[in-house]
Design an enzyme around this catalytic site. Structure first.
Site, short mmCIF file in Angstrom:
data_model
loop_
_atom_site.label_atom_id
_atom_site.label_comp_id
_atom_site.label_asym_id
_atom_site.label_seq_id
_atom_site.Cartn_x
_atom_site.Cartn_y
_atom_site.Cartn_z
N SER A 45 15.06 -9.06 -42.91
CA SER A 45 14.61 -9.10 -41.83
C SER A 45 13.32 -7.75 -42.13
CB SER A 45 15.13 -9.06 -40.45
OG SER A 45 15.72 -10.34 -40.39
N ALA B 30 23.99 0.39 -40.86
CA ALA B 30 22.49 -0.56 -40.12
C ALA B 30 21.31 0.76 -39.51
CB ALA B 30 22.75 -0.92 -38.70
N LYS B 31 20.41 -0.16 -39.51
CA LYS B 31 18.96 -0.15 -38.85
C LYS B 31 19.72 0.12 -37.76
CE LYS B 31 17.35 -3.60 -41.41
NZ LYS B 31 16.56 -5.01 -41.91
N SER B 32 20.19 0.05 -36.44
CA SER B 32 19.44 0.31 -34.90
C SER B 32 20.65 1.60 -34.60
CB SER B 32 20.49 -0.83 -34.49
OG SER B 32 22.00 -1.31 -35.00
#
Length: 291
Positions: free
Chosen positions: A10, A261-263
């Site tokens: 994504s 994770a990106k977050s």
């Protein structure tokens, strides 16, 4: 026919080492089997997905030495195909609209928890406790006229009853070592959302439709999506789609044990490249042998 693999990021942030592991593993398995590798851009969330992130995906993958077939499928260009799938499920009487906001759902869950423990899905999210399934047609029409946010949910109990017992073929392993013929447990997810007013699809629906339309035979992805496969197998059965085989791989984790994770600010590949790392260094960092 040669096997077909896919890497499906994504574009809502820059790729990190966890993405590199999954992408390289897909590429290596495709090479070893004489198969094909597809790249799919899962950009249904138009608010978070950005062209700059998508452009960076192509740069990072090419830098890693990965080659993929073109054209690349972008989910945001195929909403009509996903809408056709929800129309089919709706015609089977398996979908219903719900109108609660996230805040309203949280209040409903809190009220239920006062009376006792409320069930959660495999990701730890409370199951949907709303009463939308019992709304009358006139009540639904009134809510729609009032402009209430609308989601289409799957009637999980009825869908599971019609589909019967399901399983998938697992060549990797689940969080507890599950492999081989794994029994699907879609009911553990409750009445999942398949479409929203602003996005006429969801991850679960889009990935199932895409894999079928692209002829994907081997899904290779992280263990965090292992139990999501239960929902995917259910949708494949309801829509008459041929299921692929699955290989869920271990997740790369940070020093605290959390998944990259990106977050949570996992170091991006582009940052590692700027610091002087090369593709061989990335392979070493993620535990893959030299190319």
């Amino acid at each position: 026919m040669p096997p077909v693999f896919r890497f499906a990021p994504s574009p809502n942030g820059y790729l990190h080492l966890g993405h590199a592991y999954s992408a390289l593993l897909n590429a290596e398995l495709a090479r070893q089997s004489g198969g094909r590798l597809l790249l799919r851009i899962e950009d249904i969330d138009r608010a978070r997905c950005k062209p700059a992130f998508e452009a960076a995906i192509y740069v990072d993958l090419a830098w890693l030495g990965i080659e993929w077939e073109t054209p690349v499928r972008r989910q945001s260009e195929h909403f009509e195909q996903y809408r056709a799938a929800t129309d089919r499920l709706n015609a089977q009487g398996l979908l219903y609209p719900s109108f609660e906001s996230r805040a309203e759902i949280a209040r409903l869950v809190a009220a239920e928890q006062i009376r006792g423990k409320w069930p959660h899905d495999p990701d730890g999210v409370p199951l949907y406790p709303g009463i939308a399934r019992s709304l009358t047609p006139s009540a639904v029409a009134e809510l729609r006229r009032a402009g209430a946010p609308t989601a289409l949910r799957l009637d999980m109990a009825e869908a599971s009853r019609r589909a019967g017992a399901l399983q998938w073929t697992e060549f990797g392993a689940g969080p507890s070592g599950e492999s081989g013929a794994v029994a699907a447990r879609p009911e553990a997810w409750g009445d999942v959302i398949l479409a929203r007013k602003e996005i006429p699809t969801s991850y679960h629906l889009s990935v199932v439709i895409d894999d079928a339309l692209q002829g994907v035979t081997d899904v290779v992805r992280g263990q965090d999506l292992f139990w999501s496969t239960s929902v995917h197998r259910l949708l494949q059965t309801l829509l008459g789609l041929e299921p692929p085989t699955y290989r869920h791989h271990p997740l790369l984790r940070d020093e605290g044990g959390g998944k990259l994770a990106k977050s949570t600010g996992a170091t991006a590949l582009r940052e590692l490249r700027a610091r002087g790392a090369g593709p061989a260094d990335i392979r070493r960092m993620i535990g893959l042998p030299a190319a």
